[in-house]
Write a protein that holds these residues in place. Structure first.
Motif, short mmCIF file in Angstrom:
data_model
loop_
_atom_site.label_atom_id
_atom_site.label_comp_id
_atom_site.label_asym_id
_atom_site.label_seq_id
_atom_site.Cartn_x
_atom_site.Cartn_y
_atom_site.Cartn_z
N ILE B 61 0.82 -1.23 0.00
CA ILE B 61 0.00 0.00 0.00
C ILE B 61 0.85 1.28 0.00
CG2 ILE B 61 -0.38 0.15 2.52
CD1 ILE B 61 -3.45 0.58 1.57
N GLU B 62 2.03 1.20 0.59
CA GLU B 62 2.91 2.39 0.59
C GLU B 62 3.37 2.71 -0.84
OE1 GLU B 62 3.36 -0.18 2.66
OE2 GLU B 62 2.90 0.69 4.60
N LEU B 64 1.73 2.05 -3.52
CA LEU B 64 0.57 2.57 -4.26
C LEU B 64 0.36 4.05 -3.96
CD1 LEU B 64 -1.85 -0.44 -3.80
CD2 LEU B 64 -0.79 0.29 -5.93
N GLN B 65 0.63 4.41 -2.71
CA GLN B 65 0.49 5.81 -2.33
C GLN B 65 1.54 6.66 -3.05
OE1 GLN B 65 0.39 6.65 1.93
NE2 GLN B 65 -1.20 8.08 1.41
N THR B 68 0.59 7.01 -6.68
CA THR B 68 -0.50 7.97 -6.91
C THR B 68 0.06 9.38 -7.02
OG1 THR B 68 -1.99 6.50 -5.73
CG2 THR B 68 -2.73 8.74 -6.00
N LEU B 69 1.05 9.68 -6.20
CA LEU B 69 1.68 11.01 -6.27
C LEU B 69 2.46 11.16 -7.58
CD1 LEU B 69 3.11 11.27 -2.64
CD2 LEU B 69 0.96 12.17 -3.48
N PRO B 92 -1.62 16.71 -3.40
CA PRO B 92 -0.84 15.55 -3.81
C PRO B 92 -0.95 15.17 -5.28
CG PRO B 92 -2.80 14.86 -2.61
CD PRO B 92 -2.78 16.35 -2.57
N ASN B 93 -2.07 15.39 -5.93
CA ASN B 93 -2.07 14.87 -7.30
C ASN B 93 -3.12 15.45 -8.24
OD1 ASN B 93 -4.10 13.66 -6.01
ND2 ASN B 93 -3.68 11.58 -6.66
N ASP B 94 -3.21 16.75 -8.26
CA ASP B 94 -4.03 17.39 -9.29
C ASP B 94 -3.10 18.17 -10.21
OD1 ASP B 94 -6.59 16.56 -8.45
OD2 ASP B 94 -6.60 18.09 -6.87
N ILE B 105 -6.63 12.60 -10.38
CA ILE B 105 -6.25 11.19 -10.25
C ILE B 105 -6.85 10.63 -8.96
CG2 ILE B 105 -4.28 9.59 -9.97
CD1 ILE B 105 -2.69 12.04 -11.41
N LEU B 106 -7.43 9.46 -9.06
CA LEU B 106 -7.97 8.82 -7.86
C LEU B 106 -7.63 7.34 -7.86
CD1 LEU B 106 -9.86 8.96 -5.30
CD2 LEU B 106 -11.66 8.14 -6.82
N THR B 107 -6.88 6.92 -6.85
CA THR B 107 -6.58 5.50 -6.72
C THR B 107 -7.53 4.90 -5.70
OG1 THR B 107 -4.26 5.90 -7.21
CG2 THR B 107 -4.76 3.82 -6.12
#
Lengths: 128, 172
Positions: B61-62, B64-65, B68-69, B92-94, B105-107
């Motif tokens: 999961i780390e 994946l985080q 996402t960034l 973080p991610n727009d 972005i959406l994970t």
């Protein structure tokens, strides 16, 4: 006890004797060495290592996989849930994490509220 | 790259959750009726834009985080390389251009003891010529900013390749 040892090309005559005081006398080619026998303490087995942790193994836990905010809760105390059933939604940064149960069981305790901040590893639900 | 293309879907992420779990397969839609971002915020998704979801391989999961960034950087870099526009990443991610949002972005993960399923949805306003009044001041598109027609397929492939490369690096 007498021994003859060959180390390399050299021969050693070794004689071992236990003295009355409990020491060991070792003669190597006539030269004496005295060794005191070390006392070995009888070790009790360590309780901390051999006893089981104080927890009920029949109890199942659902934990937060990552730190974040509980944005939705889908299960409440008393609910009977199945393995794979979603129990909460955890928002972390830009990730939405659907938390599912790894067990079949009944929710004994719900430890979270909506919009609560949780840390990684924090227990969210206890199941019977 | 396996791309499943749809004309109209509710949301590519929602469909991806039901449709497949093959890593790196893509769900692509011409339009979304209920496209959403985090906290179910509505994402305006008319025809012309680029809306897709990437099924991610099972990772911790780390990672994946982090991914996402890094996806925001992949989107921004692709825009820059294709259109010579300087986008701005709002962490973080727009992704923004001239203070207006151009991509989101959406994970979404399904997690038990470990990660069971992950999908990353990306919405990029490419060939959108007009936004509703309430979005005019906050959203823009690549077409509006560059005055060019955008090749959605080319942009999609480039973004996915960059994200794939990033995951290889961080999970190595």
């Amino acid at each position: 006890m007498k021994l003859n040892l060959n180390i390399g090309n050299k021969k050693y005559d070794i004689e071992l004797n236990k003295t009355n005081g409990g020491s060991i006398n070792i003669k190597v080619d006539g030269e004496e060495f005295l060794f005191q026998e070390t006392k070995k303490e009888k070790k009790e087995p360590s309780l901390a290592k051999t006893s089981l942790p104080k927890r009920n193994f029949s109890e199942k836990e659902i934990k937060a996989p990552i730190s974040g905010i509980i944005s939705e809760i889908f299960a409440k105390e008393g609910d009977v849930i199945k393995q794979g059933e979603k129990v909460a939604l955890l928002s972390a940064m830009k990730m939405e994490n659907e938390i599912i149960s790894d067990f079949d069981g009944k929710i004994k305790t719900a430890l979270i509220k909506q919009e609560q901040t949780v840390k990684e590893g924090e227990i969210l639900f206890l199941l019977d | 790259m396996e791309i499943k293309k749809y004309k109209k879907v509710s949301s590519t992420n929602l469909l991806a959750k039901k449709e497949t779990n093959k890593p790196w397969s893509i769900i692509l839609a011409e339009e979304q009726t209920t496209g959403y971002g985090r906290k179910k915020d509505y994402w305006f998704s008319p025809k012309g834009g680029l809306y897709f979801s990437i099924i991610l391989p099972k990772s911790n999961i780390e990672d994946l985080q982090t991914l996402t960034l890094l996806a925001a950087f992949a989107v921004a870099e692709t825009i820059k390389e294709n259109l010579e526009i300087e986008p701005f990443i709002k962490l973080p991610n727009d992704v923004y251009i001239n203070n207006k949002k151009v991509a989101g972005i959406l994970t979404e993960n399904v997690v038990g003891k470990d990660v069971k399923f992950s999908v990353m949805g990306i919405g990029l306003n490419t060939n959108i010529s007009k936004f509703p009044k309430k979005l005019e001041g906050v959203a823009t598109s690549l077409q509006l900013e560059s005055k060019k027609k955008i090749n959605n397929k080319k942009i999609l492939v480039e973004i996915v390749k960059k994200i794939k490369k990033q995951l290889e690096i961080i999970s190595a």
